[in-house]
Design an enzyme around this catalytic site. Sequence first.
Site, mmCIF file in Angstrom:
data_model
loop_
_atom_site.group_PDB
_atom_site.id
_atom_site.type_symbol
_atom_site.label_atom_id
_atom_site.label_comp_id
_atom_site.label_asym_id
_atom_site.label_seq_id
_atom_site.Cartn_x
_atom_site.Cartn_y
_atom_site.Cartn_z
ATOM 1 N N TYR A 219 3.844 3.290 -9.233
ATOM 2 C CA TYR A 219 3.724 3.930 -7.913
ATOM 3 C C TYR A 219 3.298 2.916 -6.860
ATOM 4 O O TYR A 219 2.793 1.829 -7.166
ATOM 5 C CB TYR A 219 2.692 5.061 -7.961
ATOM 6 C CG TYR A 219 1.277 4.553 -8.139
ATOM 7 C CD1 TYR A 219 0.462 4.282 -7.048
ATOM 8 C CD2 TYR A 219 0.759 4.313 -9.417
ATOM 9 C CE1 TYR A 219 -0.827 3.791 -7.211
ATOM 10 C CE2 TYR A 219 -0.518 3.825 -9.587
ATOM 11 C CZ TYR A 219 -1.312 3.565 -8.483
ATOM 12 O OH TYR A 219 -2.570 3.066 -8.651
ATOM 13 N N PHE B 9 -2.091 0.883 0.346
ATOM 14 C CA PHE B 9 -3.482 0.921 -0.098
ATOM 15 C C PHE B 9 -3.628 0.825 -1.606
ATOM 16 O O PHE B 9 -4.722 0.576 -2.118
ATOM 17 C CB PHE B 9 -4.197 2.181 0.414
ATOM 18 C CG PHE B 9 -3.550 3.472 0.036
ATOM 19 C CD1 PHE B 9 -3.754 4.030 -1.205
ATOM 20 C CD2 PHE B 9 -2.719 4.137 0.928
ATOM 21 C CE1 PHE B 9 -3.156 5.228 -1.555
ATOM 22 C CE2 PHE B 9 -2.121 5.336 0.595
ATOM 23 C CZ PHE B 9 -2.340 5.884 -0.655
ATOM 24 N N ASP B 10 -2.533 1.004 -2.344
ATOM 25 C CA ASP B 10 -2.595 0.879 -3.801
ATOM 26 C C ASP B 10 -1.180 0.748 -4.337
ATOM 27 O O ASP B 10 -0.258 1.405 -3.835
ATOM 28 C CB ASP B 10 -3.287 2.096 -4.413
ATOM 29 C CG ASP B 10 -3.685 1.873 -5.866
ATOM 30 O OD1 ASP B 10 -3.607 0.719 -6.332
ATOM 31 O OD2 ASP B 10 -4.082 2.850 -6.535
ATOM 32 N N ILE C 293 -4.789 13.923 -7.661
ATOM 33 C CA ILE C 293 -4.722 14.761 -6.463
ATOM 34 C C ILE C 293 -3.626 15.811 -6.617
ATOM 35 O O ILE C 293 -2.634 15.602 -7.323
ATOM 36 C CB ILE C 293 -4.487 13.914 -5.197
ATOM 37 C CG1 ILE C 293 -3.194 13.109 -5.302
ATOM 38 C CG2 ILE C 293 -5.677 13.008 -4.916
ATOM 39 C CD1 ILE C 293 -2.842 12.346 -4.016
ATOM 40 N N TYR D 64 -6.717 13.624 -0.171
ATOM 41 C CA TYR D 64 -8.165 13.385 -0.161
ATOM 42 C C TYR D 64 -8.885 14.143 0.947
ATOM 43 O O TYR D 64 -10.054 13.884 1.228
ATOM 44 C CB TYR D 64 -8.435 11.879 -0.057
ATOM 45 C CG TYR D 64 -7.920 11.130 -1.267
ATOM 46 C CD1 TYR D 64 -8.633 11.131 -2.457
ATOM 47 C CD2 TYR D 64 -6.703 10.456 -1.228
ATOM 48 C CE1 TYR D 64 -8.162 10.466 -3.582
ATOM 49 C CE2 TYR D 64 -6.221 9.790 -2.347
ATOM 50 C CZ TYR D 64 -6.953 9.798 -3.514
ATOM 51 O OH TYR D 64 -6.478 9.143 -4.628
ATOM 52 N N PHE E 166 3.825 8.323 -1.126
ATOM 53 C CA PHE E 166 3.854 7.639 -2.416
ATOM 54 C C PHE E 166 5.294 7.507 -2.911
ATOM 55 O O PHE E 166 6.051 8.482 -2.889
ATOM 56 C CB PHE E 166 3.074 8.427 -3.474
ATOM 57 C CG PHE E 166 1.588 8.303 -3.380
ATOM 58 C CD1 PHE E 166 0.920 7.255 -3.984
ATOM 59 C CD2 PHE E 166 0.852 9.260 -2.699
ATOM 60 C CE1 PHE E 166 -0.463 7.153 -3.912
ATOM 61 C CE2 PHE E 166 -0.526 9.172 -2.622
ATOM 62 C CZ PHE E 166 -1.191 8.112 -3.228
#
Length: 230
Positions: A149, A159-160, A177, A203, A220
């Site tokens: 991902y 961010f990731d 989530i 979040y 994502f």
Amino acid sequence: MKKSLLFLAVLAAIPGAFAATVTNKSPQADQAGYSYGYVMGRNNADTLKNLNLDAFMQGLKDGVQGKESSLSDEEMGKALSEYKRQTEAKQLIEFQKIADQNAREGSAFLAQNAKKANIMTTKSGLQYQVLQAGKGQAPKAKSTVKVHYEGRLLDGTVFDSSIARQQPVEFQLSQVIAGWTEGLQTMKEGGKSRFFIPARLAYGEIGSGDVIGPNSTLIFDVELIKVVQQ
């Protein structure tokens, strides 16, 4: 003893202690004092930014040298409590401004995105786009899956990314989530999808860490490699 030496070193950086700028040619005590003071300031910038730094340095110097404080312990306690209260109030106001702005931007983005022909919107408000159809198993709500991902903010900030780390991850769908739990159930092994996740399915009003702010809509790209366990 060690703490005393460190604080004494800071005195070398107090304005008025010397006029010269500290460089790598300065005496070691000056370099150490400046370095310790700089690191302290950088690591506590949010706490110190609204203080009178001259007064801060004077208080530090008086304390290290054992001088009698110009304020009583009770007065200092009240001053620090009031400063903390004012700082937290300002932070809360700023946090709410960011939350409101992110909520507006997220709503506007999702409203426009939903109009695109290849975007699917579920009852929960999750939006997804199939990038590559899979042909294997489809996971269930409590399945364990293996995925690759990459997560982004609306402005494109990554961010990731397990893709960048070149290391897929395994997790149970019930432990992530809500947007992921629901989104991955629309996929089959070998498939790739793009999720557009409203904050309430991600979040929420708090956000996560330093990058994902409150009420952030997230994007994502997800590849479902394998359903490890149904």
